[in-house]
Design a protein around this motif. Structure first.
Motif, PDB file in Angstrom:
ATOM      1  N   SER A  24      41.324  46.856  42.843  1.00  0.00           N
ATOM      2  CA  SER A  24      40.416  45.718  42.658  1.00  0.00           C
ATOM      3  C   SER A  24      39.205  45.844  43.578  1.00  0.00           C
ATOM      4  O   SER A  24      38.069  45.560  43.177  1.00  0.00           O
ATOM      5  CB  SER A  24      41.154  44.405  42.933  1.00  0.00           C
ATOM      6  OG  SER A  24      42.199  44.193  42.012  1.00  0.00           O
ATOM      7  N   THR A  49      45.243  47.399  36.408  1.00  0.00           N
ATOM      8  CA  THR A  49      43.960  46.915  36.898  1.00  0.00           C
ATOM      9  C   THR A  49      42.833  47.307  35.952  1.00  0.00           C
ATOM     10  O   THR A  49      41.957  46.497  35.628  1.00  0.00           O
ATOM     11  CB  THR A  49      43.678  47.468  38.307  1.00  0.00           C
ATOM     12  OG1 THR A  49      44.846  47.383  39.111  1.00  0.00           O
ATOM     13  CG2 THR A  49      42.560  46.702  38.975  1.00  0.00           C
ATOM     14  N   LEU A  52      42.734  45.245  32.583  1.00  0.00           N
ATOM     15  CA  LEU A  52      42.183  43.902  32.768  1.00  0.00           C
ATOM     16  C   LEU A  52      40.663  43.958  32.890  1.00  0.00           C
ATOM     17  O   LEU A  52      39.937  43.150  32.301  1.00  0.00           O
ATOM     18  CB  LEU A  52      42.782  43.255  34.014  1.00  0.00           C
ATOM     19  CG  LEU A  52      44.261  42.859  33.939  1.00  0.00           C
ATOM     20  CD1 LEU A  52      44.759  42.422  35.307  1.00  0.00           C
ATOM     21  CD2 LEU A  52      44.466  41.739  32.923  1.00  0.00           C
ATOM     22  N   TRP A  53      40.175  44.931  33.654  1.00  0.00           N
ATOM     23  CA  TRP A  53      38.730  45.051  33.859  1.00  0.00           C
ATOM     24  C   TRP A  53      38.022  45.407  32.563  1.00  0.00           C
ATOM     25  O   TRP A  53      36.973  44.837  32.247  1.00  0.00           O
ATOM     26  CB  TRP A  53      38.455  46.088  34.942  1.00  0.00           C
ATOM     27  CG  TRP A  53      37.087  46.045  35.510  1.00  0.00           C
ATOM     28  CD1 TRP A  53      36.531  45.081  36.315  1.00  0.00           C
ATOM     29  CD2 TRP A  53      36.061  47.035  35.321  1.00  0.00           C
ATOM     30  NE1 TRP A  53      35.235  45.410  36.640  1.00  0.00           N
ATOM     31  CE2 TRP A  53      34.924  46.594  36.060  1.00  0.00           C
ATOM     32  CE3 TRP A  53      36.007  48.232  34.629  1.00  0.00           C
ATOM     33  CZ2 TRP A  53      33.739  47.329  36.094  1.00  0.00           C
ATOM     34  CZ3 TRP A  53      34.825  48.978  34.668  1.00  0.00           C
ATOM     35  CH2 TRP A  53      33.714  48.518  35.395  1.00  0.00           C
ATOM     36  N   HIS A  57      37.596  41.015  32.419  1.00  0.00           N
ATOM     37  CA  HIS A  57      37.866  40.287  33.656  1.00  0.00           C
ATOM     38  C   HIS A  57      37.102  40.958  34.799  1.00  0.00           C
ATOM     39  O   HIS A  57      37.098  42.178  34.922  1.00  0.00           O
ATOM     40  CB  HIS A  57      39.367  40.297  33.965  1.00  0.00           C
ATOM     41  CG  HIS A  57      40.202  39.684  32.878  1.00  0.00           C
ATOM     42  ND1 HIS A  57      40.369  38.333  32.738  1.00  0.00           N
ATOM     43  CD2 HIS A  57      40.908  40.261  31.870  1.00  0.00           C
ATOM     44  CE1 HIS A  57      41.152  38.081  31.705  1.00  0.00           C
ATOM     45  NE2 HIS A  57      41.496  39.237  31.149  1.00  0.00           N
ATOM     46  N   CYS A  62      40.517  40.103  38.362  1.00  0.00           N
ATOM     47  CA  CYS A  62      41.660  41.030  38.362  1.00  0.00           C
ATOM     48  C   CYS A  62      42.489  40.828  39.624  1.00  0.00           C
ATOM     49  O   CYS A  62      43.722  40.742  39.566  1.00  0.00           O
ATOM     50  CB  CYS A  62      41.173  42.476  38.288  1.00  0.00           C
ATOM     51  SG  CYS A  62      40.409  42.965  36.741  1.00  0.00           S
ATOM     52  N   GLU A  65      44.441  37.497  39.488  1.00  0.00           N
ATOM     53  CA  GLU A  65      45.593  37.544  38.592  1.00  0.00           C
ATOM     54  C   GLU A  65      46.715  38.392  39.169  1.00  0.00           C
ATOM     55  O   GLU A  65      47.882  38.007  39.144  1.00  0.00           O
ATOM     56  CB  GLU A  65      45.159  38.109  37.230  1.00  0.00           C
ATOM     57  CG  GLU A  65      46.307  38.411  36.275  1.00  0.00           C
ATOM     58  CD  GLU A  65      47.126  37.184  35.900  1.00  0.00           C
ATOM     59  OE1 GLU A  65      48.346  37.337  35.672  1.00  0.00           O
ATOM     60  OE2 GLU A  65      46.568  36.078  35.839  1.00  0.00           O
ATOM     61  N   LEU A  95      50.770  40.111  29.831  1.00  0.00           N
ATOM     62  CA  LEU A  95      49.641  40.941  29.424  1.00  0.00           C
ATOM     63  C   LEU A  95      49.124  40.525  28.047  1.00  0.00           C
ATOM     64  O   LEU A  95      47.912  40.633  27.775  1.00  0.00           O
ATOM     65  CB  LEU A  95      50.033  42.413  29.415  1.00  0.00           C
ATOM     66  CG  LEU A  95      50.255  43.048  30.791  1.00  0.00           C
ATOM     67  CD1 LEU A  95      50.774  44.479  30.642  1.00  0.00           C
ATOM     68  CD2 LEU A  95      48.965  43.039  31.614  1.00  0.00           C
ATOM     69  N   LEU A  98      46.523  38.046  28.500  1.00  0.00           N
ATOM     70  CA  LEU A  98      45.327  38.468  29.230  1.00  0.00           C
ATOM     71  C   LEU A  98      44.527  39.562  28.531  1.00  0.00           C
ATOM     72  O   LEU A  98      43.334  39.736  28.818  1.00  0.00           O
ATOM     73  CB  LEU A  98      45.737  38.984  30.618  1.00  0.00           C
ATOM     74  CG  LEU A  98      46.411  37.978  31.547  1.00  0.00           C
ATOM     75  CD1 LEU A  98      47.054  38.704  32.735  1.00  0.00           C
ATOM     76  CD2 LEU A  98      45.400  36.951  32.041  1.00  0.00           C
ATOM     77  N   LEU A  99      45.166  40.303  27.647  1.00  0.00           N
ATOM     78  CA  LEU A  99      44.534  41.451  27.012  1.00  0.00           C
ATOM     79  C   LEU A  99      44.476  41.265  25.504  1.00  0.00           C
ATOM     80  O   LEU A  99      45.310  40.555  24.926  1.00  0.00           O
ATOM     81  CB  LEU A  99      45.329  42.732  27.308  1.00  0.00           C
ATOM     82  CG  LEU A  99      45.492  43.147  28.766  1.00  0.00           C
ATOM     83  CD1 LEU A  99      46.416  44.359  28.854  1.00  0.00           C
ATOM     84  CD2 LEU A  99      44.144  43.453  29.399  1.00  0.00           C
TER      85      LEU A  99
END
Length: 264
Positions: A24, A49, A52-53, A57, A62, A65, A95, A98-99
């Motif tokens: 992160s 990581t 998510l990026w 995010h 990141c 979370e 996930l 979030l994804l």
């Protein structure tokens, strides 16, 4: 998908036991520098990581979370402990919140490193995303392997860091293959892969896979090293300090990349 550009850089986020803080912080340095990024390859903690990026995010989001609760809160005992002590089903469920469902729906190209049933390392860059990301973090013996829909014949899948902690060569091989296919019939040679920034976390186990980036024969690479994570399943410990340290540590590498200065 972002259009390819010679000014864009690829990011390679290595495996590293629960190294979410360092990754992160590295991504925060990328954002600080305004570095153009084309694609991201991640393995294990780097896959979580990086996914998510790539889903939009920010580095700060990141970090928030991935540090919200101890990792153990997302784990459940495995019904087949001989396959792994804990199941990643709850991680996959989170996930999915979030994804996007598939790699193809991400904002930029992303791939994650896994190892299949036969022990072969591969980068997955298409199809179901949450399952592939969880599979990339499925440390053998600790976590049960993950079945990825549509890839049942090759799976279940485990942490790609067991064989290759970065996936750098595999990532670039697929780019080289795509460039070669696109240049068929052209008088111009295929374009080389974009420059890459590799964030390599110190190994947590002597049994981890290849991570000698300098010996991989790749060029136009900027290497950033961070120490291994001090986290555990029950506590991420000094998460903010580790993230801030990685952010500071990575800033010279961002300047070097923007100026076209490579580690090798």
């Amino acid at each position: 998908m972002l259009p390819p550009t010679r000014l864009a850089h690829d990011l390679v986020l290595s495996s590293g036991f629960l190294a979410f803080a360092a990754h992160s912080g590295f991504l925060a340095a990328v954002e600080d520098a305004g570095l153009p990024v084309g694609g991201v390859a991640g393995t294990s903690a780097g896959a979580l990581t990086g996914a998510l990026w790539c889903a939009g995010h920010s580095a700060a989001a990141c970090a928030a979370e991935l540090s919200a609760v101890p990792p153990l809160a997302h784990l459940r005992p495995c019904g087949t402990p001989w396959a792994g002590l804990m199941s990643l089903d709850a991680v996959i469920a989170r996930l999915r919140d979030l994804l996007p469902p598939t790699f193809e729906e991400l904002g930029r190209e992303f791939a994650c490193g896994v190892v299949g049933r036969d022990g072969t390392h591969t980068l997955i860059s298409s199809g179901p995303l949450p399952e592939a990301v969880a599979a990339s973090a499925a440390i053998p013996a600790l976590f049960a392997p993950v079945v990825i829909p549509g890839r049942e014949a090759q799976g279940p899948f485990r942490d790609g860091g067991v064989v290759d902690r970065t996936g750098l060569v595999a990532w670039r091989d697929r780019l080289r293959a795509a460039a070669a296919a696109g240049s068929v019939g052209s008088a111009q040679p295929p374009a080389p892969p974009p420059p890459a920034l590799v964030h390599l976390i110190g190994r947590s186990s002597a049994f981890s896979g290849a991570d000698d980036v300098e010996a991989m024969g790749e060029a136009r690479v900027v290497l950033v090293r961070s120490p291994r994570s001090r986290a555990s399943l029950v506590s991420l410990r000094d998460f903010e300090f580790q993230a801030a340290s990685a952010r500071s540590r990575s800033r010279p590498a961002m300047r070097a990349a923007l100026e076209g200065r490579w580690t090798f």
